[in-house]
Design a protein around this motif. Structure first.
Motif, PDB file in Angstrom:
ATOM      1  N   ALA A 110       0.831  -1.207   0.000  1.00 20.53           N
ATOM      2  CA  ALA A 110       0.000   0.000   0.000  1.00 20.53           C
ATOM      3  C   ALA A 110       0.865   1.256   0.000  1.00 20.53           C
ATOM      4  O   ALA A 110       0.558   2.244  -0.690  1.00 20.53           O
ATOM      5  N   ILE A 111       1.971   1.223   0.746  1.00 19.13           N
ATOM      6  CA  ILE A 111       2.881   2.369   0.779  1.00 19.13           C
ATOM      7  C   ILE A 111       3.632   2.492  -0.542  1.00 19.13           C
ATOM      8  O   ILE A 111       3.804   3.594  -1.083  1.00 19.13           O
ATOM      9  N   VAL A 112       4.055   1.357  -1.087  1.00 22.64           N
ATOM     10  CA  VAL A 112       4.815   1.375  -2.340  1.00 22.64           C
ATOM     11  C   VAL A 112       3.943   1.855  -3.501  1.00 22.64           C
ATOM     12  O   VAL A 112       4.441   2.516  -4.424  1.00 22.64           O
ATOM     13  N   VAL A 113       2.654   1.554  -3.481  1.00 23.80           N
ATOM     14  CA  VAL A 113       1.742   2.079  -4.515  1.00 23.80           C
ATOM     15  C   VAL A 113       1.822   3.601  -4.543  1.00 23.80           C
ATOM     16  O   VAL A 113       1.909   4.223  -5.614  1.00 23.80           O
ATOM     17  N   MET A 141      -3.266   7.248  -9.777  1.00 23.45           N
ATOM     18  CA  MET A 141      -3.983   6.494  -8.745  1.00 23.45           C
ATOM     19  C   MET A 141      -5.409   6.186  -9.199  1.00 23.45           C
ATOM     20  O   MET A 141      -5.903   5.061  -9.037  1.00 23.45           O
ATOM     21  N   ILE A 142      -6.075   7.189  -9.755  1.00 22.64           N
ATOM     22  CA  ILE A 142      -7.468   7.001 -10.194  1.00 22.64           C
ATOM     23  C   ILE A 142      -7.540   6.010 -11.353  1.00 22.64           C
ATOM     24  O   ILE A 142      -8.352   5.078 -11.354  1.00 22.64           O
ATOM     25  N   VAL A 296       9.336   5.529 -16.559  1.00 24.85           N
ATOM     26  CA  VAL A 296       7.945   5.828 -16.204  1.00 24.85           C
ATOM     27  C   VAL A 296       7.073   4.588 -16.395  1.00 24.85           C
ATOM     28  O   VAL A 296       6.234   4.259 -15.543  1.00 24.85           O
ATOM     29  N   VAL A 297       7.273   3.876 -17.511  1.00 25.47           N
ATOM     30  CA  VAL A 297       6.529   2.639 -17.753  1.00 25.47           C
ATOM     31  C   VAL A 297       6.817   1.620 -16.651  1.00 25.47           C
ATOM     32  O   VAL A 297       5.905   0.943 -16.150  1.00 25.47           O
ATOM     33  N   ALA A 302       4.894  -1.246 -11.890  1.00 26.82           N
ATOM     34  CA  ALA A 302       5.015  -1.626 -10.484  1.00 26.82           C
ATOM     35  C   ALA A 302       3.779  -1.199  -9.695  1.00 26.82           C
ATOM     36  O   ALA A 302       3.276  -1.942  -8.840  1.00 26.82           O
ATOM     37  N   LEU A 303       3.274   0.005  -9.974  1.00 24.61           N
ATOM     38  CA  LEU A 303       2.058   0.476  -9.317  1.00 24.61           C
ATOM     39  C   LEU A 303       0.908  -0.492  -9.588  1.00 24.61           C
ATOM     40  O   LEU A 303       0.173  -0.894  -8.672  1.00 24.61           O
TER      41      LEU A 303
END
Length: 459
Positions: A110-113, A141-142, A296-297, A302-303
């Motif tokens: 959750a923190i890494v996101v 995020m959205i 960026v990709v 990762a996100l």
């Protein structure tokens, strides 16, 4: 062999996960999770610390990763579960340990996101501007929350292409780097001129590099979480593990070898952008210019993966009565939507907090879970040793088996403990290890108390 959460839902569950991931999704997801900012930037930091001995350090950590992945594959192929290592640790070491591992990993994800969204936003802001970094972070995020809510097959397909872009870039980089070193490009090859002293910073430098390199491999354990949502979990995870582990090792060691040969250790690009530095030295500035986009990709990938993994872990915790039952609610497409939304709450709080108070909020949160990776690998190894002994005693047929059991499993456990000890002797890492250890102990105790509460409540 136990039942997976997908196949069997405990009493009181609100829904079930649906199979939707294909073997190719699992393979590329696992490859992609290991190829990210840790490789593109962290590799230079490891080389700066260890010098040419970084090759040895990468080989050591790579072999540990291969061993841990094989152990995890043995567990996941026999008993696929979205709780993955948390579920296996609970079976092997008790409910307190399972509770600790699940919640510790979920907190980290959750923190890494939040961290990945901010890092990707800063990268995109530098490339094209348009929005401030915090604005891009909220957009990411959205968008990725919505994508994760649309179904696991959509998530898998998006991650497949994200990972394919990263893997393709690494293959191109290895090919161009080799061509440069062999003198096949217009720029003259440096040959072996940049290879200096084996360990310029001594054994301490190699020890510090081991820790940097270990953290770069974080994320590969996602394969066990995702295995439960494949159509044939046992066969899919077995195939994926056999396919990816050596490729990951080749990608990392091959990239490090090229960077070592092309860039002098004193080159400032070694720590800020070693891949860009190599491509610039090879006379390929146009290719080097794509590096910002690739990073960026990698961060968005990762996100995407971490949000998926966090939501499935929370779903599994709910199924095992270690989290509120509401976390098991699923939509018609099988997505645990409550767990997805709960897993992005931290990100939606941290992004505006970063805008208001700077990076100190995120930095402190990341330090708290900075060594979760080592806890995860130690827990996987301990669980495999215990559960394999049980399986052998009961004569259980396992789809995948760990090599040279128990010797290699025990050797891996000893190597991981040695890395923790090394970390405690390193100022920059000690605080992270201690913070994570304290959090782990608190969660373990909470897990034991939760188990006693459930025992008292049961008739």
């Amino acid at each position: 062999m136990g039942d997976s959460v997908r196949d069997h839902t405990p009493d009181g569950a609100e829904g079930k996960l649906h199979g939707g991931l294909r073997p190719r999704h699992l393979i590329m997801m696992s490859l992609g999770s290991a190829i990210g900012a840790g490789l593109f930037v962290g590799s230079g930091q490891g080389i700066t610390l260890a010098g040419p001995a970084a090759l040895l350090a990468y080989a050591i950590i790579g072999l540990i990763v291969v061993s841990v992945m094989r152990m995890l594959g043995e567990l996941a192929a026999a008993d696929p579960n979205p709780g993955a290592f948390s579920y296996y640790v609970g079976k092997a070491l008790g409910p307190g340990a399972g509770f600790m591992m699940g919640w510790l990993w979920w907190i980290q994800m959750a923190i890494v996101v939040a961290a990945e969204s901010l890092a990707a936003a800063e990268g995109l802001n530098a490339l094209i501007g348009l929005l401030p970094a915090w604005g891009w972070a909220l957009v990411f995020m959205i968008v990725f929350t919505i994508l994760n809510l649309t179904g696991v097959s959509n998530f898998g397909e998006l991650e497949f292409w994200f990972a394919l872009i990263k893997v393709a870039f690494i293959v191109v980089f290895l090919a161009l780097g080799a061509a440069f070193l062999f003198g096949w490009l217009t720029e003259p090859s440096p040959g072996m001129d940049n290879i200096g002293e084996l360990m310029p910073n001594g054994v301490g430098g190699v020890a510090a590099a081991l820790l940097v390199i270990a953290f770069a491999f974080g994320g590969i354990e996602i394969i066990a979480v995702a295995a439960a949502e494949t159509d044939d979990p046992g066969r899919s995870v077995t195939r994926a593990i056999r396919t990816i582990v050596w490729r990951i090792l080749v990608f990392y060691v091959g990239s490090v070898l090229i960077i070592l040969l092309v860039l002098p250790l004193a080159d400032e690009r070694m720590e800020t952008g070693p891949f860009v530095g190599v491509l610039e030295e090879a006379g390929l500035p146009a290719v080097a210019a794509t590096m910002g986009t690739i990073i960026v990709v990698a961060l968005l990938s990762a996100l995407n993966v971490n949000l998926y993994g966090a939501s499935r872990m929370l779903f599994s915790l709910g199924a095992r009565h270690m989290a509120p039952s509401v976390t098991m609610r699923t939509a018609g497409n099988g997505v645990p939507y409550v767990s997805v939304l709960a897993s992005v709450v931290v990100g939606f709080l941290v992004v505006p907090a970063t805008y208001l108070w700077g990076s100190q909020v995120l930095d402190r949160l990341l330090q708290l879970v900075g060594s979760t990776l080592l806890v995860t690998w130690l827990a996987i190894t301990a669980a495999q040793i215990v559960l394999r002994r049980r399986a052998d005693r009961m004569g259980t047929d396992l789809p995948m088996r760990m090599w040279a059991y128990p010797y290699l499993s025990v050797a891996t456990l000893i190597a991981l403990i040695a890395i923790v000890v090394l970390g405690l002797t390193t100022d920059t890492v000690r605080d992270r290890i201690i913070s994570t250890a304290i959090l782990a102990v608190v969660l373990w105790v909470a897990g034991l108390l939760n188990h006693r509460r459930l025992q008292r409540a049961s008739p």
